[in-house]
Design an enzyme around this catalytic site. Structure first.
Site, mmCIF file in Angstrom:
data_model
loop_
_atom_site.group_PDB
_atom_site.id
_atom_site.type_symbol
_atom_site.label_atom_id
_atom_site.label_comp_id
_atom_site.label_asym_id
_atom_site.label_seq_id
_atom_site.Cartn_x
_atom_site.Cartn_y
_atom_site.Cartn_z
ATOM 1 N N HIS A 139 0.843 -1.187 0.000
ATOM 2 C CA HIS A 139 0.000 0.000 0.000
ATOM 3 C C HIS A 139 0.882 1.241 0.000
ATOM 4 C CE1 HIS A 139 -4.080 -1.723 1.592
ATOM 5 N NE2 HIS A 139 -3.565 -2.457 0.620
ATOM 6 N N TYR A 159 -9.315 5.508 7.683
ATOM 7 C CA TYR A 159 -9.471 5.885 9.085
ATOM 8 C C TYR A 159 -10.511 7.000 9.133
ATOM 9 C CZ TYR A 159 -5.167 3.340 10.231
ATOM 10 O OH TYR A 159 -4.224 2.366 10.408
ATOM 11 N N LYS A 184 0.996 -0.616 15.205
ATOM 12 C CA LYS A 184 2.371 -0.748 15.687
ATOM 13 C C LYS A 184 2.650 -2.007 16.508
ATOM 14 C CE LYS A 184 3.865 2.808 13.699
ATOM 15 N NZ LYS A 184 4.338 2.469 12.364
ATOM 16 N N TYR A 205 3.992 6.161 10.296
ATOM 17 C CA TYR A 205 3.131 5.025 9.963
ATOM 18 C C TYR A 205 3.906 3.910 9.286
ATOM 19 C CZ TYR A 205 -1.234 2.652 8.805
ATOM 20 O OH TYR A 205 -2.254 1.734 8.726
#
Length: 387
Positions: A72, A199, A295, A382
């Site tokens: 992605h 999100y 994470k 990220y």
């Protein structure tokens, strides 16, 4: 029995550490409390940082990931129906790999089997002994009681495991933040509503559109901690999820029966130090992050990286890596904690939040939409800071 490194916990961090050490000529024994089928039945996240992707390749366990995983280049952020994209590749030159944690674990089991590594399942009453001297581990199974002597112990047995508790209270310091909500998640055999993650911040609460593969979707909504899975039918979930997504996204959503449904509370937790004597903590045994920043597994992998490097150097006569392990791992952990906390705070609706606090959340999202610098900072965090 004797080995060089005893690894407590047969999840992905324990198996990855075992795989890397064995390939470096360092003998291990992995002790796992549950069966292999149980471990492979756990449903977990599946967004892998570049560091973890490269570590799996180095471990000889990345072939299927490279074939079946999905790279992605970015993700989408939405706010009460308005949506914009953060381009990771453009912002920082990196991507993430979407590949389920269950599949990572399956690949690591296959890699361990291929090299003949020792993984012992159904190990009950595991106990750690003489951690500042000559360490050994005891456990019980259907065959009776057993003892394993070793040079070092790696505690990869999760938040509820025995490893962290083996560090005396006088040595251990714990930091924790419990969030006043959880995530209700479902897995469905339906095509994902979008090619990349969404999100969504909404007045009704947070929602996340994720996926495992082109025919397997993973969706979440924020719910009160008092909610139970049985309170939510599939229809009720889909209705609420649609309401929190932008209209054009909701219009093309394909729904179907859930094949897994669960509620996960959100918390941040860190235990320091991550080394005591000849015991080292890895992954959830030492830290928990909210899933918002993706994470959890990635932090466990960075712990494995630092510990593997340190142990490999030790057996070459250099102890600097194991001596610095806790400090190096914690520096990266606290950076990820900050990122996960900031993303969680920005995207969720907090009970009792004032109008001012909500405006601050809105302003943070507006800054991301208009500022290339802000998007670059999000993308760098990220996709993963360097090890």
């Amino acid at each position: 029995m004797r080995t060089q490194v005893a690894i407590i916990g047969g999840g992905p961090s324990g198996l990855l550490l075992s795989q890397l050490l064995n390939r470096a000529g360092i003998a291990t024994v992995v002790l796992e409390r549950k069966s292999r089928d149980y471990v492979l039945g756990r449903i977990r996240a599946g967004v892998l940082e570049t560091g973890l992707v490269n570590l799996l390749r180095e471990a000889g366990a990345g072939d299927r990931m490279d074939r079946e995983g999905h790279l992605h280049d970015g993700c989408h952020l939405a706010q009460n129906g308005r949506m914009f994209r953060v381009d990771f590749k453009q912002a920082c030159g990196k991507q993430v790999m979407v590949y389920g944690q269950t599949e990572v674990t399956r690949d690591l089991y296959a890699a361990q089997d291929a090299i003949g590594a020792t993984v012992i399942h159904d190990a009950e009453d595991v106990a750690l002994h003489d951690l500042t001297g000559s360490p050994h581990v005891t456990w019980r199974d259907a065959g009776g009681e057993h003892r394993l002597d070793c040079d070092f112990i790696a505690g990869c047995d999760g938040f509820h495991g025995v490893s962290r508790q083996a560090i005396p209270d006088t040595v251990r310091t714990e930091f924790e933040k419990v969030y006043p909500f959880g995530w209700l998640g479902i897995l469905s055999r339906t095509p994902p509503v979008e090619d990349e993650l969404i999100y969504a911040a909404h007045d009704r609460g947070f929602a996340l559109a994720s996926m495992r593969n082109p025919q397997l979707s993973r969706y979440y909504i924020q719910v009160p901690l008092t909610d139970k899975v049985q309170d939510w039918s599939d229809d009720a979930f889909w209705t609420e999820f649609r309401a929190r997504m932008p209209e054009d996204v909701a219009a093309r959503l394909v729904t179907g029966p859930s094949i897994e449904k669960s509620i996960a509370p959100l918390r941040s937790f860190v235990s320091e130090p991550m080394r005591w004597g000849r015991l080292f903590l890895c992954g959830d045994a030492a830290h928990i992050v909210p899933p918002t920043g993706a994470k959890g597994l990635n932090l466990a992998a960075s712990d494995v990286h630092y510990l593997y490097e340190g142990l490999a150097a030790h057996y070459r006569g250099d102890d600097r890596g194991i001596d610095a392990y806790s400090q190096r791992a914690l520096a990266r952990i606290w950076q990820a904690m900050r990122f996960s906390w900031s993303l969680t705070t920005m995207m969720h609706r907090f009970p009792g939040a004032s109008d001012y606090e909500r405006r601050m959340q809105d302003s943070e999202l507006a800054l991301l939409e208009r500022s290339e610098t802000a998007r670059t900072l999000l993308a760098e965090n990220y996709t993963g800071l360097p090890y």
